[in-house]
Design an enzyme around this catalytic site. Structure first.
Site, PDB file in Angstrom:
ATOM      1  N   TYR A   1     -64.390  74.903  -0.043  1.00 14.44           N
ATOM      2  CA  TYR A   1     -65.709  74.143   0.145  1.00 14.44           C
ATOM      3  C   TYR A   1     -66.875  74.777  -0.458  1.00 14.44           C
ATOM      4  CZ  TYR A   1     -69.579  72.467   2.741  1.00 14.44           C
ATOM      5  OH  TYR A   1     -70.886  71.924   3.021  1.00 14.44           O
TER       6      TYR A   1
ATOM      7  N   GLU B   1     -71.729  65.967  12.591  1.00 11.23           N
ATOM      8  CA  GLU B   1     -70.325  65.675  12.524  1.00 11.23           C
ATOM      9  C   GLU B   1     -69.432  66.851  11.826  1.00 11.23           C
ATOM     10  OE1 GLU B   1     -69.388  61.574  12.599  1.00 11.23           O
ATOM     11  OE2 GLU B   1     -70.543  61.152  14.058  1.00 11.23           O
TER      12      GLU B   1
ATOM     13  N   ARG C   1     -68.054  55.160   4.230  1.00  7.71           N
ATOM     14  CA  ARG C   1     -66.637  54.524   4.381  1.00  7.71           C
ATOM     15  C   ARG C   1     -66.527  53.351   5.720  1.00  7.71           C
ATOM     16  NH1 ARG C   1     -63.165  59.380   4.178  1.00  7.71           N
ATOM     17  NH2 ARG C   1     -64.855  60.076   5.375  1.00  7.71           N
TER      18      ARG C   1
END
Ligand code: NDP
Ligand code: 8X3
Length: 254
Positions: free
Chosen positions: A152, A188, A37
């Site tokens: 998750y 990250e 993105r």
């Protein structure tokens, strides 16, 4: 993949594993379609790595955009030999009864539905050519449960099983499928999970040696570089400093 230059389509190439994978394959002489993105990050990568890397803004949750991008790749990049389904994220670590349903939906939309959309978009051409490789990013979280891993871990269990089922469907086509399942890696990932809280993210990797983006890029390059008759189904990696814990027991109070 042979020694000939190939085209590698990487999702989530603006950071972490995806960026390291883009670098690894360009260094090995291949062409990379780097998608994510954050366009400005991809542009910086393209400036650094040159014409072998094509930066393409893409949100994998946008099914139409996925199909458009794959169908509209420019000359030199239009034949995807390897798809690295890497884009993904964990949001939050709250117990299920407190977790944010929007976070859960974003993980499902990205880690499962986005991965499926990219796979479906590239497969017909790979099958037609009788070769290709889909590399999916699973996780140890898809095999081993931990508190707060709820959705998750569920998405990564999906990625694991989807990868195996792809192999069943693709039997006889020459198209290979691998699920890479890393343990904790310093990217990250934790910054995203903890909504930009740097201190919290840094504490995850404090005083230990986590895996790195380069470690995972190397493993992806390795599975893809095996001879055509070799399919690595699943590759699970952990930092040496990480291992399993005991079961927990909730004891009755006296
Ligand atoms: P990072 O947060 O460093 O990178 C994630 C990448 O995914 C970014 O490039 C981000 O780009 C991209 N991304 C997120 N959402 C979307 C979206 N909707 N569309 C397109 N791209 C998206 O994390 P990692 O590199 O660590 O994670 C990569 C994969 O590896 C993930 O699937 C993760 O679940 C998995 N993994 C990570 C582990 C770890 O400990 N780090 C361990 C095991 C697996 P942008 O924001 O620009 O869109
Ligand atoms: C990331 C690894 O253990 O932090 O998928 O969930 S873990």
């Amino acid at each position: 993949m042979t020694d000939q230059p190939s085209t590698v389509f990487v999702t989530g190439a603006s950071a972490g594993f995806g960026e390291a994978t883009a670098r690894r394959f360009v260094a090995a002489g291949h062409r990379v379609v780097a998608t994510a993105r954050r366009r400005e990050r991809l542009d910086r990568l393209a400036e650094e790595l040159g014409d072998q890397l094509l930066p393409v803004e893409l949100d994998v949750r946008d099914r139409d955009a996925v199909e458009r991008v794959v169908a509209g790749l420019p000359e030199g990049f239009e034949r995807i030999d390897v798809l690295v389904n890497n884009a993904g994220l964990a949001l939050g670590l709250s117990p299920a009864q407190e977790a944010d349903l929007d976070d859960w939906e974003q993980m499902l939309d990205t880690n499962c539905k986005g991965l499926v959309a990219c796979t479906r978009a590239v497969l017909p051409a790979m099958v037609e050519r009788g070769r290709g490789h889909v590399v999916n990013l699973g996780s140890i979280a898809g095999t081993y449960p931990y508190p707060g891993g709820n959705v998750y871990g569920g998405t990564k269990a999906f990625v694991h099983q989807f990868s195996l089922n792809l192999r069943a469907d693709l039997h006889g086509t020459g198209v290979r499928v691998t699920c890479i399942e890393p343990g904790m890696a310093d990217t990250e990932f934790s910054l995203v999970r903890f909504e930009g809280d740097h201190d919290k993210a840094e504490r995850v990797y404090a005083d230990m040696q986590p895996l790195t983006g380069d470690d995972i890029a190397e493993s992806i390059h390795w599975v893809v570089s095996q001879p055509d008759h070799v399919n690595v189904n699943t590759l699970e990696l952990m930092p040496t400093a990480q291992a399993f814990g005991a079961f927990r027991v909730a004891r009755e109070r006296d």
